[in-house]
Design a protein around this motif. Sequence first.
Motif, mmCIF file in Angstrom:
data_model
loop_
_atom_site.group_PDB
_atom_site.id
_atom_site.type_symbol
_atom_site.label_atom_id
_atom_site.label_comp_id
_atom_site.label_asym_id
_atom_site.label_seq_id
_atom_site.Cartn_x
_atom_site.Cartn_y
_atom_site.Cartn_z
ATOM 1 N N TRP A 119 0.968 -1.149 -0.041
ATOM 2 C CA TRP A 119 -0.103 0.042 0.131
ATOM 3 C C TRP A 119 0.961 1.126 0.212
ATOM 4 C CZ3 TRP A 119 -5.257 -1.028 -0.004
ATOM 5 C CH2 TRP A 119 -5.481 -2.158 0.385
ATOM 6 N N TYR A 120 0.708 2.057 -1.096
ATOM 7 C CA TYR A 120 1.340 3.464 -0.853
ATOM 8 C C TYR A 120 0.812 4.211 0.094
ATOM 9 C CZ TYR A 120 3.280 2.368 -5.629
ATOM 10 O OH TYR A 120 3.898 1.679 -6.466
ATOM 11 N N ARG A 121 1.710 5.259 0.814
ATOM 12 C CA ARG A 121 1.351 6.048 1.817
ATOM 13 C C ARG A 121 -0.100 6.916 1.574
ATOM 14 N NH1 ARG A 121 1.413 10.956 3.634
ATOM 15 N NH2 ARG A 121 1.507 11.485 5.913
ATOM 16 N N GLU A 122 -0.068 7.353 0.181
ATOM 17 C CA GLU A 122 -1.373 8.017 -0.091
ATOM 18 C C GLU A 122 -2.638 7.152 0.107
ATOM 19 O OE1 GLU A 122 1.250 7.793 -2.035
ATOM 20 O OE2 GLU A 122 1.952 9.779 -1.105
ATOM 21 N N GLU A 123 -2.432 5.973 -0.282
ATOM 22 C CA GLU A 123 -3.745 4.957 -0.134
ATOM 23 C C GLU A 123 -3.949 4.849 1.387
ATOM 24 O OE1 GLU A 123 -3.253 1.936 -3.632
ATOM 25 O OE2 GLU A 123 -1.816 1.775 -2.479
ATOM 26 N N LEU A 124 -2.889 4.841 2.408
ATOM 27 C CA LEU A 124 -3.162 4.517 3.647
ATOM 28 C C LEU A 124 -3.988 5.722 4.259
ATOM 29 C CD1 LEU A 124 0.215 2.794 4.783
ATOM 30 C CD2 LEU A 124 -1.722 1.738 4.044
ATOM 31 N N VAL A 125 -3.533 6.926 3.859
ATOM 32 C CA VAL A 125 -4.093 7.951 4.298
ATOM 33 C C VAL A 125 -5.691 8.280 4.012
ATOM 34 C CG1 VAL A 125 -4.099 10.591 3.912
ATOM 35 C CG2 VAL A 125 -1.998 9.569 4.423
ATOM 36 N N LYS A 179 4.438 5.686 7.014
ATOM 37 C CA LYS A 179 3.552 4.575 6.621
ATOM 38 C C LYS A 179 3.362 3.660 7.822
ATOM 39 C CE LYS A 179 4.127 2.464 2.880
ATOM 40 N NZ LYS A 179 4.480 1.605 1.762
ATOM 41 N N ILE A 180 4.596 3.627 8.741
ATOM 42 C CA ILE A 180 4.731 2.647 9.911
ATOM 43 C C ILE A 180 3.557 3.313 10.753
ATOM 44 C CG2 ILE A 180 6.053 1.846 11.822
ATOM 45 C CD1 ILE A 180 8.519 2.315 9.807
ATOM 46 N N GLU A 181 3.459 4.368 10.951
ATOM 47 C CA GLU A 181 2.400 4.883 11.934
ATOM 48 C C GLU A 181 1.015 4.777 11.351
ATOM 49 O OE1 GLU A 181 4.655 8.472 13.973
ATOM 50 O OE2 GLU A 181 4.263 8.669 11.820
ATOM 51 N N LEU A 182 0.932 4.816 10.139
ATOM 52 C CA LEU A 182 -0.259 4.746 9.363
ATOM 53 C C LEU A 182 -0.686 3.262 9.701
ATOM 54 C CD1 LEU A 182 -0.202 7.071 6.404
ATOM 55 C CD2 LEU A 182 -1.533 7.454 8.525
ATOM 56 N N ASN A 183 0.035 2.538 9.477
ATOM 57 C CA ASN A 183 -0.134 0.761 9.439
ATOM 58 C C ASN A 183 -0.564 0.398 10.964
ATOM 59 O OD1 ASN A 183 0.280 -0.794 6.857
ATOM 60 N ND2 ASN A 183 2.130 0.072 7.186
ATOM 61 N N THR A 184 0.041 1.220 11.872
ATOM 62 C CA THR A 184 -0.318 0.820 13.219
ATOM 63 C C THR A 184 -1.795 1.294 13.443
ATOM 64 O OG1 THR A 184 2.345 1.283 13.921
ATOM 65 C CG2 THR A 184 0.261 1.388 15.717
ATOM 66 N N VAL A 185 -2.080 2.212 12.917
ATOM 67 C CA VAL A 185 -3.618 2.871 12.994
ATOM 68 C C VAL A 185 -4.610 1.857 12.230
ATOM 69 C CG1 VAL A 185 -5.171 4.652 12.266
ATOM 70 C CG2 VAL A 185 -3.071 5.317 13.021
ATOM 71 N N ILE A 186 -4.022 1.284 11.237
ATOM 72 C CA ILE A 186 -4.828 0.122 10.364
ATOM 73 C C ILE A 186 -4.876 -0.925 11.352
ATOM 74 C CG2 ILE A 186 -5.212 -1.097 8.280
ATOM 75 C CD1 ILE A 186 -4.152 1.503 7.075
ATOM 76 N N LYS A 187 -3.811 -1.383 11.882
ATOM 77 C CA LYS A 187 -3.707 -2.737 12.724
ATOM 78 C C LYS A 187 -4.945 -2.519 13.785
ATOM 79 C CE LYS A 187 -0.779 -5.721 15.142
ATOM 80 N NZ LYS A 187 0.754 -6.239 15.390
#
Length: 181
Positions: A20-26, A40-48
């Motif tokens: 996933w690109y950062r923009e997609e995670l946002v 991206k690591i922080e956004l992945n943590t939010v999604i987890k």
Amino acid sequence: MVRPEFESIRDYDEFCKYYWYREELVGICKAHGLKCSGSKIELNTVIKAYFSGEKILPEKKKVRQRGTAVKDLTLQTGLIECGFTFGNRFRDFFSEQTGVKPFKFNVDMVETVKVVKATEDENFTLGDLLDIYYGGDEATKVYSGRLKAAAALWKIVRESDLKKEYSHELLEEYKDIIDIK
């Protein structure tokens, strides 16, 4: 392997199988009312957390105190003390230190800054961060085009369901495929 839409993914393990690109995670975080800033690591943590039933909500903006930032940067300046960011001020500082223009922060530096800020380690300096920049896997030094080798390895990882992070074992496994010397 075709990546499904986010809404059809059942759990975090399935989510991690895809790049996933950062923009997609946002976009995913915004669509679900979650915190949508950070790496991206922080956004992945939010999604987890989202897949675990927890919602990490957007933070309210903090008011910065004036006059607390260090004006002159040195290698002895503390990362926390100077209010480090990945902005132009620090990019210029590291460019002066390394002679690399334009200077780009590497993944190890980004991850280290995240840990230093999370632990509020006031002893960690810009010099320590420069040491991280010069560090790395000695095995990659055999490649004259280290960035091309890294890009070739990343392409392999990105298009697979392997864990999306570098390891020496990964380099060893695919060194014949990325034979760019």
